[in-house]
Design an enzyme around this catalytic site. Structure first.
Site, PDB file in Angstrom:
ATOM      1  N   LYS A   6       0.821  -1.214   0.000  1.00 60.09           N
ATOM      2  CA  LYS A   6       0.000   0.000   0.000  1.00 60.09           C
ATOM      3  C   LYS A   6       0.852   1.260   0.000  1.00 60.09           C
ATOM      4  O   LYS A   6       0.586   2.189  -0.755  1.00 60.09           O
ATOM      5  CB  LYS A   6      -0.939   0.016   1.222  1.00 60.09           C
ATOM      6  N   GLU A  41      -1.905   5.728   6.425  1.00 58.07           N
ATOM      7  CA  GLU A  41      -2.444   5.095   7.642  1.00 58.07           C
ATOM      8  C   GLU A  41      -3.726   5.796   8.093  1.00 58.07           C
ATOM      9  O   GLU A  41      -3.944   6.072   9.271  1.00 58.07           O
ATOM     10  CB  GLU A  41      -1.410   5.082   8.769  1.00 58.07           C
ATOM     11  N   CYS A  76       0.286 -14.958   1.519  1.00 60.49           N
ATOM     12  CA  CYS A  76       0.111 -15.632   2.800  1.00 60.49           C
ATOM     13  C   CYS A  76       1.416 -16.316   3.200  1.00 60.49           C
ATOM     14  O   CYS A  76       1.978 -17.100   2.415  1.00 60.49           O
ATOM     15  CB  CYS A  76      -1.017 -16.650   2.707  1.00 60.49           C
ATOM     16  N   GLY A 126       3.308  -1.768  14.599  1.00 62.06           N
ATOM     17  CA  GLY A 126       4.404  -2.700  14.416  1.00 62.06           C
ATOM     18  C   GLY A 126       4.558  -3.078  12.957  1.00 62.06           C
ATOM     19  O   GLY A 126       3.831  -2.602  12.087  1.00 62.06           O
TER      20      GLY A 126
END
Length: 197
Positions: free
Chosen positions: A21, A95, A151, A180
């Site tokens: 992102k 964010e 994943c 984090g």
């Protein structure tokens, strides 16, 4: 005639952690700069993982940013009102999910005033439940990009953020916000994402 760079809009880059992102966010900011747009970049003060005055990818690519208290997103409007910012064409917020919900109205107002608005953030928390701010921004956006990661368990497309505490999956009652990176989070697919009850 429609000209993307003369009209206001909201653009959202969403997805789980490690989906790229922030890389895409920075790429789009640079693209606006190539189009001779003056862009101001904002981030919440809570995000100090890599730097305080920069938005930084997990790979270390960065761009300058102005830190804003996540509970006072109206600071964006105060900064934009300053004389030296009168020619700002675009606002980018990283964010965005961490900000108070009134950021949604602020971003809407900016887009209505012909500002290009780009935001990036997590669409879901570690429980795989929607972040309130993202849920409100997404239907207001003209452009939405949802990115996926890989994943770490099976290699499938990951759309969930797995929180890890002491080597184990987090429980449902753990705090929603815990800043984090790789030390606390993994990207996981729907099948391998777990939240302990």
């Amino acid at each position: 005639m429609y000209n993307r760079y003369n009209d206001g809009w909201i653009e959202v880059i969403a997805g789980c952690m490690f989906a790229g992102k922030t890389e895409e966010f920075i790429r789009r900011i640079i693209r606006l700069q190539y189009a001779n747009r003056k862009v101001l970049v904002f981030k919440p003060t809570i995000d100090v993982r890599y730097a305080t005055t920069k938005v930084v990818t997990h790979k270390g690519v960065s761009i300058q940013a102005i830190m804003i208290d996540r509970n006072q997103p109206e600071e964006i409007l105060k900064i934009l009102a300053k004389k030296e910012n009168k020619n700002v064409n675009a606002i980018a917020v990283d964010e965005v999910q961490f900000f108070h919900k009134n950021i949604v109205e602020i971003l809407d107002q900016l887009a209505n005033n012909n500002k290009q608005v780009i935001v990036a953030g997590l669409d879901q928390d570690f429980r795989a439940e929607p972040f309130e701010v993202m849920s409100a921004i997404l239907p207001r956006a003209e452009f939405v990009t949802k990115l996926d990661a890989i994943c770490v368990v099976c290699g499938a497309a990951a759309t969930r953020t797995q929180r890890i505490i002491n080597g184990k999956e987090a429980s449902y009652n753990d705090p929603i916000i815990e800043i984090g990176a790789q030390e606390k989070y993994e990207a996981r697919c729907r099948k391998d994402h777990k939240v302990l009850k």
